[in-house]
Design an enzyme around this catalytic site. Sequence first.
Site, PDB file in Angstrom:
ATOM      1  N   TRP A  25       0.825  -1.210   0.000  1.00 15.31           N
ATOM      2  CA  TRP A  25       0.000   0.000   0.000  1.00 15.31           C
ATOM      3  C   TRP A  25       0.855   1.254   0.000  1.00 15.31           C
ATOM      4  CZ3 TRP A  25      -5.232   0.992  -0.114  1.00 15.31           C
ATOM      5  CH2 TRP A  25      -6.067  -0.125  -0.097  1.00 15.31           C
ATOM      6  N   SER A  56       0.263  -3.703   5.818  1.00 20.33           N
ATOM      7  CA  SER A  56       0.985  -3.770   7.086  1.00 20.33           C
ATOM      8  C   SER A  56       0.452  -4.858   8.007  1.00 20.33           C
ATOM      9  CB  SER A  56       0.921  -2.407   7.786  1.00 20.33           C
ATOM     10  OG  SER A  56       1.637  -1.455   7.032  1.00 20.33           O
ATOM     11  N   GLU A  58      -0.215  -7.815   7.243  1.00 21.05           N
ATOM     12  CA  GLU A  58       0.426  -9.075   6.876  1.00 21.05           C
ATOM     13  C   GLU A  58       1.916  -9.124   7.222  1.00 21.05           C
ATOM     14  OE1 GLU A  58      -3.324  -8.596   4.996  1.00 21.05           O
ATOM     15  OE2 GLU A  58      -1.577  -7.296   4.671  1.00 21.05           O
ATOM     16  N   VAL A  80       0.615   3.047   7.526  1.00 19.87           N
ATOM     17  CA  VAL A  80      -0.818   3.075   7.799  1.00 19.87           C
ATOM     18  C   VAL A  80      -1.179   4.540   8.030  1.00 19.87           C
ATOM     19  CG1 VAL A  80      -2.692   2.158   9.203  1.00 19.87           C
ATOM     20  CG2 VAL A  80      -0.575   0.832   8.956  1.00 19.87           C
ATOM     21  N   ILE A  81      -2.137   5.020   7.254  1.00 20.68           N
ATOM     22  CA  ILE A  81      -2.549   6.417   7.358  1.00 20.68           C
ATOM     23  C   ILE A  81      -3.960   6.470   7.932  1.00 20.68           C
ATOM     24  CG2 ILE A  81      -2.999   8.544   6.084  1.00 20.68           C
ATOM     25  CD1 ILE A  81      -0.773   7.663   4.133  1.00 20.68           C
ATOM     26  N   THR A  85     -12.287   5.729  10.194  1.00 25.02           N
ATOM     27  CA  THR A  85     -12.819   4.589  10.942  1.00 25.02           C
ATOM     28  C   THR A  85     -11.756   4.069  11.903  1.00 25.02           C
ATOM     29  OG1 THR A  85     -12.021   2.888   9.412  1.00 25.02           O
ATOM     30  CG2 THR A  85     -14.141   3.937   8.874  1.00 25.02           C
ATOM     31  N   HIS A  87     -10.248   1.420  11.797  1.00 24.41           N
ATOM     32  CA  HIS A  87      -9.335   0.521  11.081  1.00 24.41           C
ATOM     33  C   HIS A  87      -7.874   0.851  11.375  1.00 24.41           C
ATOM     34  CE1 HIS A  87      -8.123  -2.178   7.835  1.00 24.41           C
ATOM     35  NE2 HIS A  87      -7.336  -1.219   7.381  1.00 24.41           N
ATOM     36  N   PHE A 112      11.749  -2.053  12.992  1.00 23.67           N
ATOM     37  CA  PHE A 112      10.379  -1.569  12.850  1.00 23.67           C
ATOM     38  C   PHE A 112      10.356  -0.324  11.974  1.00 23.67           C
ATOM     39  CE2 PHE A 112       6.502   0.612  14.228  1.00 23.67           C
ATOM     40  CZ  PHE A 112       5.589  -0.422  14.162  1.00 23.67           C
TER      41      PHE A 112
END
Length: 159
Positions: A25, A56, A58, A80-81, A85, A87, A112
Amino acid sequence: MSGAGAPKVTVDGSGLRVVVVAASWHEQVMDGLLAGARRALAESGADWTEVRVPGSFELPVAAARAAAGGADAVVALGVVIRGGTPHFEYVCSAATTGLTDVSVRTGVPVGFGVLTCDDEAQALDRAGLEGSREDKGAEAAEAAVATAVTFRDLVPAPR
């Protein structure tokens, strides 16, 4: 490892086998993270391979497979943005907890490099692209290699 007081990590990773697991992504951000990790790994002298996963969420299972397959270190890269929601919270928590679990359970260091950002501008500023303030891909690779070198020098890894 960023900001004021961040160490410049330089180690000889020759002979180490590193697996980079990277989400797919946000292609532009991921291109920057991967470029930084590749550059840092090349500078360290470590040998590495790359594996792509959808997102992310996975990353932990791919990191676990890499650790079980004999990797001396894993570099996990993703972004991850925040959206509208919950999520965001679920994915960030799952990735963080999962990657920590892999590292602690296997004894294989996991660098990380998962960006958890409020918006795309924050992600781009950390992706190591031209004009970015930070290079989180390189930092994650440096941390993974430095920890693996410490472990190698400290005691042989249990397998």
